[in-house]
Each structure stands twice: as structure tokens, then as C-alpha cells.
Motif scaffolding. Structure first.
Motif, PDB file in Angstrom:
ATOM      1  N   ARG A 270      34.286   6.834  43.169  1.00  0.00           N
ATOM      2  CA  ARG A 270      34.166   7.822  42.096  1.00  0.00           C
ATOM      3  C   ARG A 270      34.473   9.246  42.555  1.00  0.00           C
ATOM      4  N   ASP A 272      36.677  10.907  41.234  1.00  0.00           N
ATOM      5  CA  ASP A 272      36.964  11.652  40.015  1.00  0.00           C
ATOM      6  C   ASP A 272      35.731  12.399  39.518  1.00  0.00           C
ATOM      7  N   GLU A 273      34.553  11.804  39.696  1.00  0.00           N
ATOM      8  CA  GLU A 273      33.314  12.486  39.292  1.00  0.00           C
ATOM      9  C   GLU A 273      33.093  13.742  40.121  1.00  0.00           C
ATOM     10  N   ARG A 276      35.355  16.499  38.787  1.00  0.00           N
ATOM     11  CA  ARG A 276      34.818  17.088  37.549  1.00  0.00           C
ATOM     12  C   ARG A 276      33.614  17.977  37.836  1.00  0.00           C
ATOM     13  N   ALA A 277      32.780  17.557  38.782  1.00  0.00           N
ATOM     14  CA  ALA A 277      31.603  18.347  39.123  1.00  0.00           C
ATOM     15  C   ALA A 277      31.981  19.675  39.767  1.00  0.00           C
TER      16      ALA A 277
END
Length: 289
Positions: A270, A272-273, A276-277
Motif C-alpha cells: 500500500r 499508494d496510501e 496520499r498521506a
């Protein structure tokens, strides 16, 4: 969620082995609904033998990584509890704190030896092991599913003795009984299931009797099947092949089509998380969001 899977005598459920966060994420992606934190697989991944060479604190640390890497409930192979009732209840309390959903304790003496090795498999006295189970149940209550695993068939005990031990363990508070066998057929476990009559749900580990069709377990009203060590064993084969080819060819071009791309690693964990964070917390006012 684990209680609904393991403690049900309705639909057959399956738990997949995990020995680290990556294997847990792969099992969840494949579609499994629960995980088995295997003592053998965790010990092997740490470079230890499955003879209580890894400590209970090392086990707990690995389980925490498994729990953090997936949304699935995790049943932990707690071996014999790493000692007496006090060690067992301490282990159970720490596993609950780290997010485990259940623990399986086996009626072996400490230190244990893997069920498929050798002929000496001394069993704990029924009353003493029942005390370990009661101590865990008193410590964790309904928060942790408690599975009592009997090695009586491994030790060569008669079915009547196996049944007596299972009844004692159910009386001590076990939510389910894991009946283990190293025969190449499922005859022993199916005979147990028939005689047991589902007093509490039955869990099995068909590592050796893998040719038995799953329909036989459904017919016997088995609750849960554990695929106990297969990710670890598959990883050994894949890593050995890659290493052999790289050293033979002094390069990696020939293996690149046969291994996971880095993009799959990033997806499983993850990344990608994290991206985004970063936008949310490091650059909240950036107009490019």
C-alpha cells in the motif's frame, strides 16, 4: 469474525498460513477470510527450528506485523504455551494486546518438537494442560478464541484416550478442538469427528493427508481446515530457483519475467496510501492536490 469461522459447525471455513506481513497480505489478496500464524513457518522464517527455539516474545512481535498488514483475523499457533499455566496466560494476554483473534495451545510438554519429526512426543498430563487452558480463558475471556490442540494421535494414543482428553479440554473452556494426525489418510481425524459428535467444533490440519477431498470434511461437519505451512514452503522453492539461476548465469535477466515486479510489491504494501498521506499531511495547501 474468527469466532464465527472456527466456532461454527455450519459452513466449512479455511485459514491460510502466514509467517510475516507480506505472506499475510498475499493471503488476503487471494481471498482467504482468516489466517493461521504458523509456529513452524514463523520459526523457519527467523532461521530457527520448530522446537521452541524462537522465544514467545519473537512470536508476538511477528504476529503484530501480521495483524498490522491485513484486516483478517489471526489464529496464532501458540505451541504448548511456552511453559506452564503462567507462561500460557502471559502469552495469550500479549497476543490479545497485539491484535490476535485467537490462540491454539497443544497438549505437549515444553519444549515441543514438530509433530512430523521423530517418535517421541510426550504429552502433558490432562489436568495440568486443562489448567493452562483455564488460565488462558480466565485471562482473556471471550476476547480471544481458544483452540485446544491435542497431539494424542501423533503420540500413538488410542481413539478412546483422544476423546477423553478432548472432553477434558472442552470442560476447561476450549472453544474448539484441533485434532492432529500425521497419517497419509484422514481416517483418524474422521473417526474422531464421528465419535466426538460436535460437542465443540473440530479443526483439522491436513498437511499429510492432503489427497482427501474437501467434501469429506464437509460431510463430517468439520468446522475449519488450516493450510498450515504452504506459503513458507512455496517461498523456499521460489527463492531457491531464483538464487540457483542467478549464481549460474551471473545475472538476473533470465529470472526477471518469472518474479513479481516491484509494482506488485508496492501494491501489496500500500505505497499508494503513503503517497496520499504525504499530500494530506505534508502539503495540505498545495494547489496541485
Amino acid at each position: 469474525m474468527l469466532r464465527a469461522q472456527v466456532c461454527s459447525t455450519g459452513e466449512l471455513s479455511f485459514l491460510m498460513e502466514a509467517h510475516d506481513g507480506l505472506s499475510a497480505a498475499i493471503a488476503e489478496r487471494a481471498g482467504f477470510k482468516g489466517l493461521w500464524a504458523s509456529g513452524l513457518s514463523i520459526a523457519s522464517s527467523l532461521g530457527y527450528r520448530d522446537a521452541n527455539e524462537a522465544s514467545w516474545t519473537q512470536l508476538v512481535d511477528v504476529v503484530e506485523r501480521i495483524v498490522d498488514s491485513t484486516t483478517l483475523p489471526v489464529l496464532v499457533d501458540g505451541d504448548s504455551g511456552f511453559g506452564n499455566f503462567n507462561n500460557a496466560r502471559l502469552l495469550a494476554r500479549k497476543l490479545r494486546q497485539r491484535g490476535a483473534a485467537g490462540i491454539a495451545l497443544q497438549d505437549s510438554c515444553f519444549p515441543k518438537m514438530n509433530s512430523f519429526l521423530g517418535e517421541r512426543h510426550p504429552l502433558a498430563e490432562v489436568d495440568e494442560f486443562s489448567g493452562r487452558l483455564r488460565a488462558v480463558k480466565d485471562t482473556t475471556g471471550p476476547d480471544l478464541v481458544l483452540v485446544a490442540r491435542t497431539e494424542a494421535l501423533i503420540a500413538g494414543r488410542a481413539l478412546d484416550d483422544v476423546i477423553l482428553r478432548a472432553h477434558a479440554f472442552a470442560d476447561a473452556g476450549a472453544d474448539a478442538i484441533l485434532i492432529h494426525s500425521r497419517k497419509s489418510t484422514a481416517d483418524e481425524v474422521l473417526s474422531f469427528a464421528k465419535a466426538w459428535r460436535n460437542r465443540v467444533p473440530v479443526v483439522i490440519v491436513p498437511t499429510k493427508y492432503y489427497r482427501t477431498p474437501v467434501s469429506a470434511y464437509r460431510d463430517a461437519r468439520i468446522s475449519t481446515v488450516i493450510w498450515a505451512n504452504h506459503s513458507m514452503r512455496a517461498a523456499i522453492v521460489a527463492m531457491r530457483r531464483a538464487c540457483d539461476r542467478i549464481i549460474a548465469r551471473e545475472g538476473i535477466a533470465s529470472i526477471e519475467p518469472h518474479i513479481a515486479p516491484l509494482e506488485e510489491v508496492f501494491q501489496l504494501l500500500r505505497y499508494d496510501e503513503l503517497a496520499r498521506a504525504e499530500w494530506r499531511y505534508l502539503y495540505p495547501d498545495d494547489p496541485r492536490k
